[in-house]
Design a protein around this motif. Structure first.
Motif, short mmCIF file in Angstrom:
data_model
loop_
_atom_site.label_atom_id
_atom_site.label_comp_id
_atom_site.label_asym_id
_atom_site.label_seq_id
_atom_site.Cartn_x
_atom_site.Cartn_y
_atom_site.Cartn_z
N LEU A 197 0.83 -1.30 -0.04
CA LEU A 197 -0.12 0.15 -0.03
C LEU A 197 0.93 1.21 -0.03
CD1 LEU A 197 -2.51 -1.20 2.66
CD2 LEU A 197 -2.83 -1.31 0.38
N GLY A 198 0.54 2.02 -0.98
CA GLY A 198 1.32 3.28 -0.95
C GLY A 198 0.95 4.45 -0.21
N PHE A 199 1.85 4.97 0.65
CA PHE A 199 1.50 6.36 1.32
C PHE A 199 2.34 7.33 0.85
CE2 PHE A 199 -0.29 2.67 3.78
CZ PHE A 199 -1.35 3.16 4.29
N GLY A 200 1.97 8.65 0.98
CA GLY A 200 2.70 9.71 0.72
C GLY A 200 2.18 11.10 1.30
N GLY A 201 2.22 12.11 0.65
CA GLY A 201 2.02 13.52 1.28
C GLY A 201 0.75 13.42 2.10
N ALA A 202 -0.27 12.91 1.50
CA ALA A 202 -1.81 12.95 2.15
C ALA A 202 -1.49 12.67 3.77
CB ALA A 202 -2.64 12.22 1.65
N MET A 203 -0.41 11.68 4.09
CA MET A 203 -0.36 11.15 5.47
C MET A 203 0.24 12.29 6.44
SD MET A 203 2.30 8.03 6.46
CE MET A 203 3.75 8.87 5.20
N THR A 204 0.79 13.48 5.80
CA THR A 204 1.41 14.44 6.66
C THR A 204 0.44 15.50 6.98
OG1 THR A 204 2.07 15.93 4.78
CG2 THR A 204 3.65 14.17 5.02
N PHE A 205 -0.65 15.31 7.02
CA PHE A 205 -1.69 16.53 7.43
C PHE A 205 -2.33 15.70 8.55
CE2 PHE A 205 -1.17 17.61 2.89
CZ PHE A 205 -1.39 19.02 2.90
N THR A 206 -2.29 16.54 9.64
CA THR A 206 -2.71 16.04 10.79
C THR A 206 -4.28 15.99 10.77
OG1 THR A 206 -3.11 18.44 11.71
CG2 THR A 206 -0.81 17.39 12.16
N ARG A 207 -4.91 16.41 9.84
CA ARG A 207 -6.47 16.10 9.83
C ARG A 207 -6.72 14.94 9.08
NH1 ARG A 207 -5.32 20.16 6.01
NH2 ARG A 207 -5.77 19.68 3.85
N ALA A 208 -5.76 14.35 8.51
CA ALA A 208 -6.16 13.05 7.54
C ALA A 208 -5.88 12.03 8.69
CB ALA A 208 -4.98 12.72 6.67
N LEU A 209 -7.07 11.68 9.62
CA LEU A 209 -6.90 10.86 10.48
C LEU A 209 -7.05 9.48 10.13
CD1 LEU A 209 -9.55 12.68 13.02
CD2 LEU A 209 -6.97 12.76 12.85
N GLN A 210 -7.89 9.17 9.14
CA GLN A 210 -8.03 7.64 8.61
C GLN A 210 -6.55 7.26 8.02
OE1 GLN A 210 -9.73 5.17 9.25
NE2 GLN A 210 -9.67 3.81 7.54
N ILE A 211 -6.11 8.08 7.19
CA ILE A 211 -4.89 7.59 6.60
C ILE A 211 -3.79 7.56 7.61
CG2 ILE A 211 -3.15 8.38 4.90
CD1 ILE A 211 -5.02 9.86 3.36
N ARG A 212 -3.62 8.39 8.43
CA ARG A 212 -2.59 8.31 9.67
C ARG A 212 -2.76 7.08 10.32
NH1 ARG A 212 0.35 13.35 10.24
NH2 ARG A 212 0.26 13.29 12.38
N ARG A 213 -4.08 6.75 10.76
CA ARG A 213 -4.32 5.43 11.52
C ARG A 213 -3.79 4.44 10.73
NH1 ARG A 213 -9.07 8.24 13.59
NH2 ARG A 213 -10.25 7.60 11.74
N LEU A 214 -4.14 4.55 9.35
CA LEU A 214 -3.68 3.36 8.67
C LEU A 214 -2.17 3.09 8.55
CD1 LEU A 214 -6.23 3.78 5.56
CD2 LEU A 214 -6.01 1.72 6.77
N ALA A 215 -1.34 4.20 8.56
CA ALA A 215 -0.20 4.19 8.12
C ALA A 215 0.57 3.76 9.64
CB ALA A 215 0.29 5.76 7.82
N ALA A 216 -0.04 4.03 10.73
CA ALA A 216 0.42 3.84 12.13
C ALA A 216 0.37 2.31 12.57
CB ALA A 216 -0.19 4.65 13.12
N THR A 217 -0.78 1.83 11.79
CA THR A 217 -1.08 0.45 12.44
C THR A 217 -1.26 -0.71 11.43
OG1 THR A 217 -3.54 1.00 12.23
CG2 THR A 217 -2.60 1.59 14.39
N LEU A 218 -1.10 -0.40 10.15
CA LEU A 218 -1.09 -1.68 9.22
C LEU A 218 0.42 -2.24 9.49
CD1 LEU A 218 -2.60 -0.14 6.08
CD2 LEU A 218 -3.69 -1.93 7.56
N PRO A 219 0.59 -3.54 8.98
CA PRO A 219 1.87 -4.12 9.22
C PRO A 219 2.87 -3.16 8.42
CG PRO A 219 0.16 -5.78 8.68
CD PRO A 219 -0.59 -4.37 8.61
N LEU A 220 4.00 -3.14 8.92
CA LEU A 220 4.99 -2.28 8.28
C LEU A 220 5.43 -2.84 6.99
CD1 LEU A 220 6.85 0.13 8.24
CD2 LEU A 220 8.45 -0.94 9.75
N GLU A 221 5.52 -4.21 7.00
CA GLU A 221 5.93 -4.95 5.75
C GLU A 221 4.95 -4.71 4.55
OE1 GLU A 221 4.36 -8.14 8.49
OE2 GLU A 221 5.49 -6.42 8.56
N ALA A 222 3.67 -4.07 4.90
CA ALA A 222 2.88 -3.87 3.49
C ALA A 222 2.99 -2.39 3.20
CB ALA A 222 1.43 -4.27 4.23
N GLU A 274 7.52 9.10 12.71
CA GLU A 274 6.99 9.33 13.69
C GLU A 274 5.66 8.80 14.42
OE1 GLU A 274 5.19 13.82 15.56
OE2 GLU A 274 6.33 13.75 13.59
N LEU A 275 4.70 8.56 13.23
CA LEU A 275 3.51 7.98 13.57
C LEU A 275 3.71 6.40 14.12
CD1 LEU A 275 1.65 8.97 10.23
CD2 LEU A 275 1.18 9.73 12.55
#
Length: 271
Positions: free
Chosen positions: A178-203, A237-238
Motif C-alpha cells: 500500500l502506497g502512502f505519501g503526502g496526504a499522510m503528513t496532514f494532521t487532519r487526515a485521521l484515517q490515513i494516519r491511523r492506517l499508516a500507524a497500525t498496518l503491518p510495516l511490511e505492507a 513519527e506515527l
C-alpha cells in the motif's frame, strides 16, 4: 536509501527541470524514483527519462483518466511495449492502471464499463508477463479488489491508498503493498494516519505522486521526489520508529513489490 514508488517526473509541471529534480532527490538519498506512464503517448518519454536519470526506473500503462480517449489499438501498443521493455532493466511494472470513481465523467455507466474493461485487459498483460502492477484506486478499492482477485497479477502496489482497514487487508492478503505519501503528513487526515500507524510495516511503501499530493509543508505547491525523506520522517513519527528503520523497511518493501528493482539494487535483501 529511499525509494519513491510513484512519481510522475515527466509531468509538464516540472518543465525542463525533471533531470535536475531527480538529481536533487538523489542528493537527499532518494536512490530510486519509479515513473509510471499514463498513456501510449508517454511510453517512450518515461523510458527515456529513466535512462537519463541514474536514480530512475519506469512502468508502462494506461491511466483510467486517459481511458476515455483510448482504443483497442492502445492496448495492443501497450502489450507490444511491455514485451519489448522486458529487455530493459529499468522497466519494473505495468502502470499506472486502475479505476477512478471520483471524477464525475468517469462515473457515468458507459465510462465505468470502459474503465473496467481496460483495467482487466491491463491486468491480463501484467499476468501474462509475470509483472507487478501500480494501481490507481481512487474511490474504487472494492471494485479493484474484485478484478484483481479474478485475474491475479504478480502483486504490486495500491497507490495513494485511502480505504478502510478491511480493504487494506484485502490487498495485503493478495500480496500487494500500500502506497502512502503526502496526504499522510496532514494532521487532519485521521484515517490515513491511523492506517499508516497500525498496518503491518511490511505492507507499506512510500511515494510522492509528484507533482501532485504535496506534503503539508509544501502544500499547495508542486510536490517533488526530494520531499520523500520528509514524508518518511512523518511515518517514522506515527509508528514511533527511527527514520533509518522506516527508510530500510520501505525500501525492502518496494523491492518485494517490484522484484525487477532487485536487479538494480541487489544488496537489498527481501524479507
Amino acid at each position: 536509501m529511499w525509494i519513491d514508488t510513484h512519481c510522475h517526473l515527466d509531468a509538464h509541471e516540472f518543465g525542463g527541470e525533471s533531470l535536475a529534480v531527480a538529481g536533487r532527490a538523489g542528493e537527499a538519498n532518494v536512490g530510486m524514483i519509479v515513473i509510471p506512464a499514463v498513456d501510449r503517448h508517454n511510453f517512450a518519454l518515461v523510458a527515456r527519462m529513466a535512462a537519463d536519470a541514474p536514480n530512475a526506473s519506469y512502468a508502462l500503462g494506461i491511466h483510467p483518466i486517459y481511458v476515455p480517449q483510448a482504443g483497442e489499438d492502445d492496448l495492443a501498443t501497450l502489450r507490444q511495449a511491455v514485451e519489448a521493455a522486458l529487455a530493459d532493466p529499468r522497466f519494473v511494472a505495468v502502470g499506472e492502471i486502475g479505476l477512478d470513481y471520483f471524477i464525475p465523467m468517469l462515473c457515468e455507466p458507459a465510462m465505468r464499463e470502459k474503465q473496467e474493461y481496460f483495467f482487466r485487459e491491463q491486468l491480463r498483460i501484467a499476468r501474462d508477463f509475470e509483472l507487478p502492477v501500480l494501481m490507481h484506486v481512487r474511490r474504487s478499492q472494492d471494485q479493484v479488489l474484485k478484478h484483481v482477485r479474478q485475474i491475479r497479477p504478480a502483486g504490486g502496489i495500491a497507490h495513494a491508498f485511502n480505504g478502510s482497514f478491511q480493504q487494506a487487508q484485502g490487498f495485503i492478503d493478495l500480496g500487494f503493498k500500500l502506497g502512502f505519501g503526502g496526504a499522510m503528513t496532514f494532521t487532519r487526515a485521521l484515517q490515513i494516519r491511523r492506517l499508516a500507524a497500525t498496518l503491518p510495516l511490511e505492507a507499506i511503501v512510500l511515494e510522492t505522486d509528484a507533482p501532485d499530493i504535496s506534503p503539508a509543508w509544501i502544500h499547495p505547491g508542486r510536490n517533488s521526489p526530494e520531499y520523500l525523506p520528509g514524508i518518511g520522517a512523518v511515518l517514522a513519527e506515527l509508528r514511533a520508529l527511527s527514520v533509518a528503520a522506516i527508510r530500510e523497511a520501505t525500501a525492502v518493501n518496494a523491492v518485494a513489490a517490484m522484484p525487477r528493482l532487485g536487479k538494480l539494487f541487489g544488496h537489498l535483501k527481501l524479507p
